[in-house]
Design a protein around this motif. Structure first.
Motif: not given
Ligand code: ZN
Ligand code: ZN
Length: 371
Positions: A203-212, A338-346
């Motif tokens: 779920p933290n992957g759904a917050s783009p600027h989550h750090e650690l 939100a609440g599940r996961y996220g993905a980004r390619i940069e």
């Protein structure tokens, strides 16, 4: 380093009707004169008036550092001030002498500390202060071939870190533990400083600027890893890959991730001279919107990169700046549930004479790592 950039800044200031550009320690100062000074309360400033010679205001105790830096070879006039002097008053009178009167328009660096900007304002009460971005960004946005090679070296260094991700990103470890290993590798693989380490698991992957965090990575987690550092010459890396740890991606998940891949590829393919920043953003956004995830792509497509990780040009709706050869920026769409996961390619890309050069080389697939 030559004095060319200082003279180019003077020409742009003159064209824009700015009487003097004042930049303080940070990327603008390093860019213009090669002096990588530490920002602090004592005033260090490069002042470039539209008429007369530029000058570098420095605390006397740091004058030897200027002489030892690339700025020492530029022949800039040094205005060294003593501990009991008022450096703002000295700067103001030097500017009056050069311009014949107090400057009407004073452009100060966007990231100049407020205490310095307000000190300048106090010493020049009749002057109007404004941001220096219109002057310095015009120069900094368009990279020289040398600068592009510096960014390519930084990109190769961060690619090597991503290539080693399986060494650290494992089920049962916390994001913070993984992040500490990544930070060490960022330094080991050719950077002098770590800018940021984002390890967004589950779920933290759904917050783009989550750090650690202390979240423990679970089998089957999607993990967004966005990392970057600073190389010895000051140029930055910034690259995101998304991983799945200790599990195999289900078909539906791969299809969802495939939308992101298509969006990232479409925005990259759109890059060429004359295309606007907004059009590059739209190329990514259209693919994601068509697939029904437009509301989950909650940030701009990218940002310029150079001596700062985030700088002009910004690849965002409403920015009608046309691309020019040499502009370097990220292409980084993401989809966040939100609440599940996220993905980004940069990736970091550079606009070339007839298209685009992608500096990051690692796979853009969803990378499956063993648990
Ligand atoms: Zn990033
Ligand atoms: Zn970025």
């Amino acid at each position: 380093m030559s004095v060319d950039r200082v003279h180019a800044a003077r020409a742009v200031a003159d064209e824009l009707g700015v009487d003097v550009v004042v930049v303080t320690p940070g990327s603008d100062l390093r860019y213009l004169c090669g002096y990588a000074a530490h920002a602090m309360e004592r005033l260090t400033a490069l002042a470039v008036p539209r008429r007369g010679e530029p000058l570098l205001v420095v605390p006397r105790l740091e004058a030897p550092m200027v002489e030892a830096s690339p700025a020492g070879a530029l022949g800039l006039e040094l205005l060294a001030w003593d501990e009991t002097d008022d450096p703002f008053a000295l700067l103001a009178s030097a500017l009056r002498a050069r311009l014949g009167s107090a400057p009407a328009r004073v452009a100060v660096g966007n990231r100049t500390w407020a205490e310095h900007a307000l000190g300048i304002q106090r010493a020049l009460p009749g002057s109007v202060l404004e941001l220096a971005a219109p002057v310095v960004d015009r120069l900094r946005m368009v990279k020289t071939p040398n600068e592009v090679e510096e960014l390519a070296r930084a990109a190769a260094a961060i690619d090597r870190v991503h290539a080693r991700m399986g060494e650290w990103l494992r089920v049962g470890r916390t994001e913070a533990e993984v992040g500490a290993d990544i930070a060490a590798a960022i330094l080991a693989e050719g950077h002098v400083a770590v800018d940021f380490t984002i390890v967004g698991s589950g779920p933290n992957g759904a917050s783009p600027h989550h750090e650690l965090s202390d979240r423990v990575i679970q089998a089957g987690d999607m993990v967004v890893v966005d990392i970057g550092g600073e190389t010895a010459t000051g140029y930055r890396s910034d690259c995101t890959r998304t991983y799945i740890v200790g599990g195999v991606a289900a078909r539906g998940l791969l299809q969802w991730y495939g939308v992101l891949q298509q969006a990232q590829a479409a925005a990259t393919a759109a890059v060429r001279p004359g295309v606007t920043c907004a059009q590059v953003d739209a190329a990514a956004r259209q693919v994601i919107t068509d697939a029904g995830w437009g509301g989950q792509f909650i940030h701009r497509t990218g940002h310029g990169i150079g001596l700062d990780t985030h700088e002009a040009p910004y690849v965002v709706e409403g920015n009608d700046l046309p691309l020019e050869p040499g502009m370097a920026f990220s292409v980084e769409p993401g989809i966040y549930l939100a609440g599940r996961y996220g993905a980004r390619i940069e990736d970091i890309v550079v606009c070339t004479d007839d298209g685009v050069r992608t500096l990051n080389r690692g796979t853009r697939e969803l990378v499956e790592l063993p648990g």
